[in-house]
Scaffold this active site. Structure first.
Site, PDB file in Angstrom:
ATOM      1  CE1 TYR A 172      -3.017  -3.115   0.269  1.00 52.98           C
ATOM      2  CE2 TYR A 172      -3.313  -2.435   2.664  1.00 52.98           C
ATOM      3  CZ  TYR A 172      -3.404  -3.234   1.808  1.00 52.98           C
ATOM      4  OH  TYR A 172      -4.624  -4.394   1.620  1.00 52.98           O
ATOM      5  NE  ARG A 230     -12.841   3.363  -5.895  1.00 54.71           N
ATOM      6  CZ  ARG A 230     -13.627   3.782  -4.844  1.00 54.71           C
ATOM      7  NH1 ARG A 230     -14.482   3.389  -4.205  1.00 54.71           N
ATOM      8  NH2 ARG A 230     -13.203   5.132  -4.432  1.00 54.71           N
ATOM      9  CE1 TYR A 259      -9.460  -8.013  -1.223  1.00 56.77           C
ATOM     10  CE2 TYR A 259      -8.393  -9.511   0.046  1.00 56.77           C
ATOM     11  CZ  TYR A 259      -8.862  -8.861  -1.051  1.00 56.77           C
ATOM     12  OH  TYR A 259      -8.295  -9.592  -2.438  1.00 56.77           O
TER      13      TYR A 259
END
Length: 324
Positions: free
Chosen positions: A56, A228, A204
């Site tokens: 991340y 996205r 998740y």
């Protein structure tokens, strides 16, 4: 906040975990002050499990989490449960799977530095690596426990076959799979395997990457640096069809005094094989709105009605490292 034992061998943790994937930048720009405030709000709500990963932002999210939890890390370390993941590299500029022993040792040491801790409570392999024998990966994670740099070890995104191979070397403490109302494939063999072997499950994506947040419409767009924006799951007929289902779920939840996001999270926790739902938040308000899902009890009749509402949905997956 409700608490549970994480699998047969794990500690007691909150049923809602705070996930800080968004702090790595994959979901668009990061407001550090708001992200830290969200983490502190999670603590105030009784959340004890904090999940992050080396990949991340390759250190960014871990550093932010370490900064947010600095008071607890310095004093009261046993009051929080920090989980991170390794086994992805970005040496080529793109995420690549690498769960070889040297790569995992490198990742763990980097994570410890970024978090500012001497050990992590849970160290997980982020994705299966077909180029590395699973036995080698399992032996390496077992080594981390033996030398005191991890208390528990787990796997993420593994299937039952891969977990079987891992368990031949070392018992798996936890599994982190994707799970939500629009993605239920793990119910077939993965969750039964985890339940049979006493593996703690922390899922998740319970809000389907925002689709079940209640904030999306047909006109929703995403920033160019939000993963996205490149996904076909949030455009076109499939997206509109699923939004119609979300609206029906909203109505169902409203009749019971809960939001669709709370309903979606509570639905994952209603599965007896699931211990914890990982919930992301970029602001204090977001985690304050979703954390109450831990207290929602869905009856068998509720679950049956939810199944009927989502019948005919278009399955929604998530990004693999190679597509980020």
């Amino acid at each position: 906040m409700k608490y549970t034992t994480l699998g047969e061998r794990g500690p007691e943790v909150s049923r809602i975990a705070f996930g800080n994937w968004s702090a790595g930048g994959d979901w668009g720009g990061v407001d550090r002050r708001a992200a830290i405030a969200a983490t502190r709000a999670a603590l105030d709500l009784g959340i004890t499990l904090f999940d992050t990963a080396r990949a991340y932002g390759f250190g960014a999210a871990e550093e932010l989490l370490g900064e947010a939890l600095r008071p607890e890390i310095k004093s009261g370390r046993e009051s929080i449960f920090i989980a991170t993941k390794g086994g992805l590299s970005n040496e080529s500029g793109l995420p690549a799977r690498d769960s070889s022993p040297n790569a995992l040792r490198r990742d763990l040491e980097a994570s410890l530095r970024s978090l500012g801790v001497d050990y992590v409570d849970l160290y997980q392999v982020h994705w299966p690596d077909p180029a590395t024998p699973i036995a080698e990966t399992a032996r390496t994670l077992d080594e981390f426990v033996r030398v005191g740099k991890a208390r528990y070890v787990g796997v993420s995104n593994y299937d039952a076959r891969e977990m079987t191979a891992f368990q031949q070397v070392r018992p798996i403490d936890t599994l982190q799979p994707p799970y939500h109302l629009f993605r239920r494939d793990i119910e077939e063999s993965i969750l039964p395997f985890a339940q049979e072997h006493g593996i703690g499950v922390l899922v998740y994506g319970p809000m389907a990457h925002g689709l079940l947040s209640g904030r999306m419409t047909e006109g929703t767009t995403f920033a160019p640096d939000d993963w996205r924006s490149k996904s076909d799951m949030f455009v076109g007929d499939a997206f509109r069809r699923n939004l119609g289902i979300v609206r029906r779920l909203e109505a169902f939840g409203s009749e019971r005094g809960v939001t669709v996001a709370q309903l979606a999270i509570a639905w994952t926790l209603a599965n007896p094989a699931v211990d914890v739902a990982i919930v992301g938040a970029r602001t204090p308000e977001q985690i304050q709105q979703t954390a109450p899902a831990a207290d929602i009890q869905l009856s068998p009749e509720d679950l049956a009605q939810i199944d009927e509402i989502v019948r005919g949905e278009v399955p929604v997956g998530g990004p693999a490292p190679e597509k980020m």
